[in-house]
Design an enzyme around this catalytic site. Structure first.
Site, PDB file in Angstrom:
ATOM      1  N   TYR A 140       0.815  -1.217   0.000  1.00  0.00           N
ATOM      2  CA  TYR A 140       0.000   0.000   0.000  1.00  0.00           C
ATOM      3  C   TYR A 140       0.849   1.267   0.000  1.00  0.00           C
ATOM      4  O   TYR A 140       0.397   2.312  -0.438  1.00  0.00           O
ATOM      5  CB  TYR A 140      -0.918   0.024   1.231  1.00  0.00           C
ATOM      6  CG  TYR A 140      -2.240  -0.671   1.013  1.00  0.00           C
ATOM      7  CD1 TYR A 140      -2.285  -2.036   0.753  1.00  0.00           C
ATOM      8  CD2 TYR A 140      -3.433   0.038   1.055  1.00  0.00           C
ATOM      9  CE1 TYR A 140      -3.494  -2.668   0.556  1.00  0.00           C
ATOM     10  CE2 TYR A 140      -4.649  -0.602   0.860  1.00  0.00           C
ATOM     11  CZ  TYR A 140      -4.675  -1.954   0.611  1.00  0.00           C
ATOM     12  OH  TYR A 140      -5.875  -2.576   0.410  1.00  0.00           O
ATOM     13  N   LYS A 191       3.088 -15.453   2.301  1.00  0.00           N
ATOM     14  CA  LYS A 191       3.482 -16.292   1.158  1.00  0.00           C
ATOM     15  C   LYS A 191       5.003 -16.412   1.158  1.00  0.00           C
ATOM     16  O   LYS A 191       5.684 -15.907   0.259  1.00  0.00           O
ATOM     17  CB  LYS A 191       2.977 -15.660  -0.154  1.00  0.00           C
ATOM     18  CG  LYS A 191       1.486 -15.822  -0.403  1.00  0.00           C
ATOM     19  CD  LYS A 191       1.078 -17.235  -0.842  1.00  0.00           C
ATOM     20  CE  LYS A 191       1.491 -17.537  -2.267  1.00  0.00           C
ATOM     21  NZ  LYS A 191       1.141 -18.940  -2.629  1.00  0.00           N
ATOM     22  N   ASP A 224      -2.950 -18.121   0.693  1.00  0.00           N
ATOM     23  CA  ASP A 224      -3.972 -18.716  -0.181  1.00  0.00           C
ATOM     24  C   ASP A 224      -4.697 -19.860   0.527  1.00  0.00           C
ATOM     25  O   ASP A 224      -5.918 -20.005   0.437  1.00  0.00           O
ATOM     26  CB  ASP A 224      -3.363 -19.173  -1.523  1.00  0.00           C
ATOM     27  CG  ASP A 224      -2.164 -20.095  -1.363  1.00  0.00           C
ATOM     28  OD1 ASP A 224      -1.558 -20.141  -0.267  1.00  0.00           O
ATOM     29  OD2 ASP A 224      -1.807 -20.782  -2.340  1.00  0.00           O
ATOM     30  N   ASP A 248      -6.424  -7.085   3.659  1.00  0.00           N
ATOM     31  CA  ASP A 248      -7.544  -6.446   2.954  1.00  0.00           C
ATOM     32  C   ASP A 248      -8.464  -7.524   2.380  1.00  0.00           C
ATOM     33  O   ASP A 248      -9.685  -7.478   2.541  1.00  0.00           O
ATOM     34  CB  ASP A 248      -6.980  -5.553   1.837  1.00  0.00           C
ATOM     35  CG  ASP A 248      -8.071  -4.810   1.088  1.00  0.00           C
ATOM     36  OD1 ASP A 248      -9.002  -4.295   1.744  1.00  0.00           O
ATOM     37  OD2 ASP A 248      -7.999  -4.752  -0.156  1.00  0.00           O
ATOM     38  N   ASP A 252     -12.278  -9.116   4.048  1.00  0.00           N
ATOM     39  CA  ASP A 252     -13.556  -9.088   3.316  1.00  0.00           C
ATOM     40  C   ASP A 252     -14.161 -10.488   3.264  1.00  0.00           C
ATOM     41  O   ASP A 252     -15.365 -10.671   3.425  1.00  0.00           O
ATOM     42  CB  ASP A 252     -13.358  -8.584   1.875  1.00  0.00           C
ATOM     43  CG  ASP A 252     -13.677  -7.100   1.726  1.00  0.00           C
ATOM     44  OD1 ASP A 252     -13.541  -6.365   2.730  1.00  0.00           O
ATOM     45  OD2 ASP A 252     -14.050  -6.677   0.620  1.00  0.00           O
TER      46      ASP A 252
HETATM   47  C1  IPM Z   1     -10.456  -1.342   3.412  1.00  0.00           C
HETATM   48  C2  IPM Z   1     -10.705  -0.728   2.069  1.00  0.00           C
HETATM   49  C3  IPM Z   1      -9.554   0.220   1.767  1.00  0.00           C
HETATM   50  C4  IPM Z   1      -8.286  -0.619   1.674  1.00  0.00           C
HETATM   51  C5  IPM Z   1      -9.748   1.083   0.519  1.00  0.00           C
HETATM   52  C6  IPM Z   1     -11.032   1.883   0.588  1.00  0.00           C
HETATM   53  C7  IPM Z   1      -8.582   1.990   0.276  1.00  0.00           C
HETATM   54  O1  IPM Z   1     -10.872  -1.715   1.115  1.00  0.00           O
HETATM   55  O2  IPM Z   1     -10.363  -0.594   4.407  1.00  0.00           O
HETATM   56  O3  IPM Z   1     -10.372  -2.564   3.490  1.00  0.00           O
HETATM   57  O4  IPM Z   1      -7.974  -1.185   0.614  1.00  0.00           O
HETATM   58  O5  IPM Z   1      -7.601  -0.711   2.688  1.00  0.00           O
HETATM   59 MG    MG Z   2     -10.921  -3.667   1.872  1.00  0.00          MG
END
Ligand code: IPM
Ligand code: MG
Length: 368
Positions: A140, A191, A224, A248, A252
């Site tokens: 990032y 990884k 993975d 990230d 999710d």
């Molecule tokens: C998160 C989001 C952010 C990230 C974006 C909005 C920049 O997906 O907080 O997980 O990738 O960190």
């Molecule tokens: Mg995210």
């Protein structure tokens, strides 16, 4: 002592869900807490007013606040703005400049919602995972980065995945400390079979474990495989510690196991200053700005409210108050109230403000 909160509602449903958090803050103030509120624009909302996704004045307020409560940023409206002016750039700058290296993302399956998951109820019922994502390093922020045009006209894009021992050790410590208060297990995902940064990650986590946290159970897992195990048997995990990019993605995935991304909070924490005891912190729902439902009054405010519960717990050591708020929300779900995102047959659908009002009502009852 008064606590200073900076509210950054942002874009999309951000302002709607943060408005409900404000009512919760007012409830605690009426009970004797002393939260002082400041506000500012962030993301597309700031770009529209100031031509930048976060102003220096807003950054200053964030640096001075005891905690930042963040809504969400982004949306199709700002698809055409210059890359470094995109709404998300504000969030990345806040993370970096506030030094918020530790991102805590719980994935908890509320019992009342176990049928909302895409997975079988028995696979997710009782699920309680904590993903600890490194938030200020890795790909990032790594340099060099950018897109260049080569002599032959080809274009070339570079991002750099980079970690130092210090960055890995401090996030590992956060994960081990948290595990001690939970089920005492940490899985470290990287990884190392492909990436040098993964190899260093594994070695450093192993070192911190051997020297400081031998009592905690540590396993290493390839990222993975971790993604696969999360849908195969998620309850094997307690704390997962991982880098910025894998975190990230995995967070999710873990969020969706619970069937209700609209329910999940997060905390982003900095170092605690040894002298002043001050620790910078930002709390945000993980659902994002959801532009498709913005302004309709149907967004689920519970993730934002649960983020405030995390704020009470981590920034202000108000564990009892945090418990109270979390119990109020569990109670409402048990009573059958749902926002549209988690609506099920035979339940009562509520809009954003009505759900906020239910939380206040449940707080009154539980507190009486
Ligand atoms: C998160 C989001 C952010 C990230 C974006 C909005 C920049 O997906 O907080 O997980 O990738 O960190
Ligand atoms: Mg995210």
């Amino acid at each position: 002592m008064a606590f200073r909160l900076l509210l950054l509602p942002g874009d999309g449903i951000g302002p709607e869900v943060i408005a409900e958090v404000e009512r919760i803050i007012a409830w605690f103030n009426a009970e004797g807490a002393r939260f002082e509120i400041e506000r500012d624009f962030v993301g597309g909302a700031a770009f529209d007013v100031h031509g930048t996704p976060v102003t220096e004045a807003a950054m200053k307020k964030a640096l001075e606040a005891d905690a930042v409560l963040f809504g969400a940023v982004g949306g199709p409206k700002w698809a055409g703005v210059p890359y470094d002016m995109r709404p998300e750039a504000a969030l990345l700058r806040l993370r970096k400049d506030l030094g918020l290296f530790a991102n805590l993302r719980p994935a908890i399956c509320f019992d009342a919602l176990k049928d909302s998951s895409a997975l079988k109820p028995e696979v997710v019922s009782g699920l309680d995972i904590m993903i600890v994502r490194e938030l200020t390093g890795g790909v990032y922020f790594g340099e060099p980065r950018g897109i260049t045009t080569l002599a032959d006209g080809e274009r070339r894009a570079v991002d750099t995945q980079v970690y130092t021992t210090g960055e890995i050790r401090r996030i590992a410590r956060v994960a081990f400390e948290l595990a001690r208060k939970r089920r005492n297990k940490v899985a470290s995902a990287e990884k190392h079979n492909v990436m040098h940064s993964g190899l260093l990650w594994k070695e450093e986590v192993t070192h911190v474990h051997a020297t400081e946290f031998k009592d905690v159970e540590l396993t290493h897992i390839l990222a993975d495989n971790c993604a696969m195990q999360l849908v195969r048997n998620p309850k094997q995990f307690d704390v997962i510690v991982t880098d910025n990019l894998f975190g990230d993605v995995l967070s999710d995935e873990a969020a969706m196991l619970t069937g209700s991304i609209g329910m999940l909070p997060s905390a982003s924490l900095g170092n605690r200053d040894a002298k002043t005891g001050k620790q910078r912190a930002l709390y945000e729902p993980i659902h994002g700005s959801a532009p498709d439902i913005a302004g309709k009054g149907v967004a689920n405010p519970l993730a934002a409210i649960l983020s405030f519960a995390m704020c009470l717990r981590y920034s202000f050591a108000m564990a009892q108050e945090a418990d109270l708020l979390e119990r109020a929300i569990a109670q409402i779900l048990d009573d059958g109230y749902r926002t549209r995102d988690v609506m099920q047959a035979g339940r009562s659908e509520l809009g954003t403000a009505a759900m906020g009002a239910k939380v206040l009502g449940a707080l009154d009852k539980l507190h009486a």
